[in-house]
Design an enzyme around this catalytic site. Structure first.
Site, PDB file in Angstrom:
ATOM      1  N   HIS A 231       0.912  -1.038  -0.087  1.00  0.00           N
ATOM      2  CA  HIS A 231      -0.158   0.037  -0.009  1.00  0.00           C
ATOM      3  C   HIS A 231       0.971   1.382   0.054  1.00  0.00           C
ATOM      4  O   HIS A 231       2.034   1.165   0.227  1.00  0.00           O
ATOM      5  CB  HIS A 231      -0.892  -0.141   1.263  1.00  0.00           C
ATOM      6  N   ASP A 357      -0.150 -19.556  13.237  1.00  0.00           N
ATOM      7  CA  ASP A 357       1.081 -19.983  13.933  1.00  0.00           C
ATOM      8  C   ASP A 357       1.179 -19.364  15.347  1.00  0.00           C
ATOM      9  O   ASP A 357       1.321 -18.234  15.472  1.00  0.00           O
ATOM     10  CB  ASP A 357       2.304 -19.629  12.996  1.00  0.00           C
ATOM     11  N   SER A 372       3.184  -4.764   6.876  1.00  0.00           N
ATOM     12  CA  SER A 372       2.636  -4.624   5.639  1.00  0.00           C
ATOM     13  C   SER A 372       3.687  -4.722   4.365  1.00  0.00           C
ATOM     14  O   SER A 372       4.646  -4.266   4.720  1.00  0.00           O
ATOM     15  CB  SER A 372       1.904  -3.153   5.201  1.00  0.00           C
TER      16      SER A 372
END
Length: 408
Positions: A231, A357, A372
């Site tokens: 992004h 996990d 991100s």
């Protein structure tokens, strides 16, 4: 007669749709695909091997002749068939060579040169008539990016001062070209004569650079092009997307992190030093991340970790892995793809996943800010990158398809 035929067609279509639903709900995803998609021969093979659209749907590449400018050309079509012989959907196949990339997952720092001047606030000018707030009396807003003044491009404060201090300028309104929410608009701005130094001022606080920390997604093995974040970088004061005209990428050290909790997004705390430690150049800041070229791979990618790039066609709900160096070393963490969206148009929320996990859940609580760009793999191939976290549930996040990212 026409009404009878239409009724029969409607009944047949309804019966066919119900049959698909009965056979396998995944079949219906075929109808959500765009009319054309980039893919490799291996993507088509994997699509069938992994039953991406259900066990009853197979796909094959076929040649189709089209007439372009009076000449016959052959294009590839991907034909989806029910039970291997009933065609139910055809899309154009934009065949590409399969790319290999170095896998990221490493926190990196970015410094970005803004293509313009970001308005971050105002500073009233002291005139003979008192204090004047030029921003208050203008259509200009905090977060706007000034790209031109009186027809001249500006990306430095000095360039703006040169216009105001030129012999040809005598206090008339300035004509500004402004970028606001990805659209250019024209705005007029009054200036004020400062009684202290006798110079015209606009009375604005502006910035022409930005910086941030994010995660490197990949570096192409052959070209050394990189992609990161998934992004865009936005200005920390105004939240606007930064139009980049250049910049640098640097190695980043993680100095701490805060775990994500319901309603409270966690965060990676990283630092980087600008200067000679740069590892490459930033060329673009777009909807799908930050892109450029790497000049030195040391400390930002592990050249022993590579993967082929897979089309969004091959992704399906199920097990996958996320790569991150948040623990101090590059590790793969187990996740589950919950939902995929076969989008006809680009979007940085292409699919939804859940962290399963225990190691990552214990360390971060799930997805936190700064992750991100972390690459996501399925069946050994890179299929996407992390883009957003669910604030209401940090164990869940959104990702973007890697082919959206690499095509931006």
């Amino acid at each position: 007669m026409k009404k009878k035929v239409s009724l029969i067609l409607f009944i047949c279509t309804l019966a066919f749709s119900l049959l698909l639903l009965f056979l396998d709900i995944e079949c219906l995803n075929v109808y959500n695909l765009p009319d054309s998609l980039p893919m490799s021969y291996n993507d088509v093979e994997n699509l069938n091997t992994n039953n991406v659209f259900g066990k009853n749907i197979s796909a094959s590449l076929e040649d189709k002749s089209v007439n372009v400018g009076g000449e016959k050309n052959s294009i590839k079509k991907l034909v989806f068939k029910l039970f291997g012989f009933i065609p139910i959907r055809t899309i154009e196949a934009k065949l590409t060579d399969e790319k290999e990339v170095f896998l990221g997952g490493t926190p990196v720092g970015f410094s970005i040169d803004v293509d313009g001047l970001i308005v971050v606030g105002n500073n009233s000018v002291s005139t003979e008539n008192g204090l004047i707030n030029n921003l208050e009396n203008s259509e200009l807003k905090v977060g706007d990016i000034i790209t031109e003044v009186n027809g001249k491009k500006v990306s430095k404060l000095e360039e703006l001062k040169q216009i105001l201090n030129s012999e040809n300028y005598s206090g008339e309104e300035l004509n500004l070209k402004v970028l606001r929410k990805q659209e250019y608009i024209n705005i007029k701005l009054k200036t004020a004569l400062d009684k202290e130094d006798g110079k015209y001022k606009i009375g604005l606080w502006v910035r022409n650079d930005a910086s941030g920390v994010g995660t490197l997604t990949y570096v192409e093995c052959d070209t050394l092009k990189f992609g990161a974040l998934g992004h865009p970088i936005t200005d920390y004061e105004t939240g606007v997307v930064i139009p980049a005209k250049g910049g640098k990428i640097y190695p980043c050290s993680v100095v701490g992190l805060s775990k994500g909790e319901k309603g409270i997004p966690g965060e990676i705390k990283g630092v980087f030093m600008q200067g000679k430690s740069q590892k490459g150049d930033v060329e673009k800041n777009s909807q799908f991340g930050v892109f450029g070229h790497v000049s030195n791979k040391d400390k930002i990618v592990d050249t022993n970790k590579t993967a082929d790039v897979a089309s969004r066609l091959t992704m399906k709900p199920g097990k996958a892995t996320l790569i991150s160096s948040i623990s101090g070393i590059s590790e793969e963490y187990e996740i589950e793809i919950i939902k995929t969206n076969y989008q006809p148009s680009s979007c940085d929320k292409s699919f939804v996943f859940r962290v399963t996990d225990k190691r990552l859940l214990d360390l971060t609580g799930g997805i936190i800010q700064g992750m991100s760009g972390s690459p996501i793999l399925q069946n050994g191939k890179i299929v996407g990158a992390v883009t957003h976290v669910f604030v209401s549930d940090p164990t869940k996040g959104y990702g973007v398809y890697i082919d959206w990212m690499m095509a931006s």
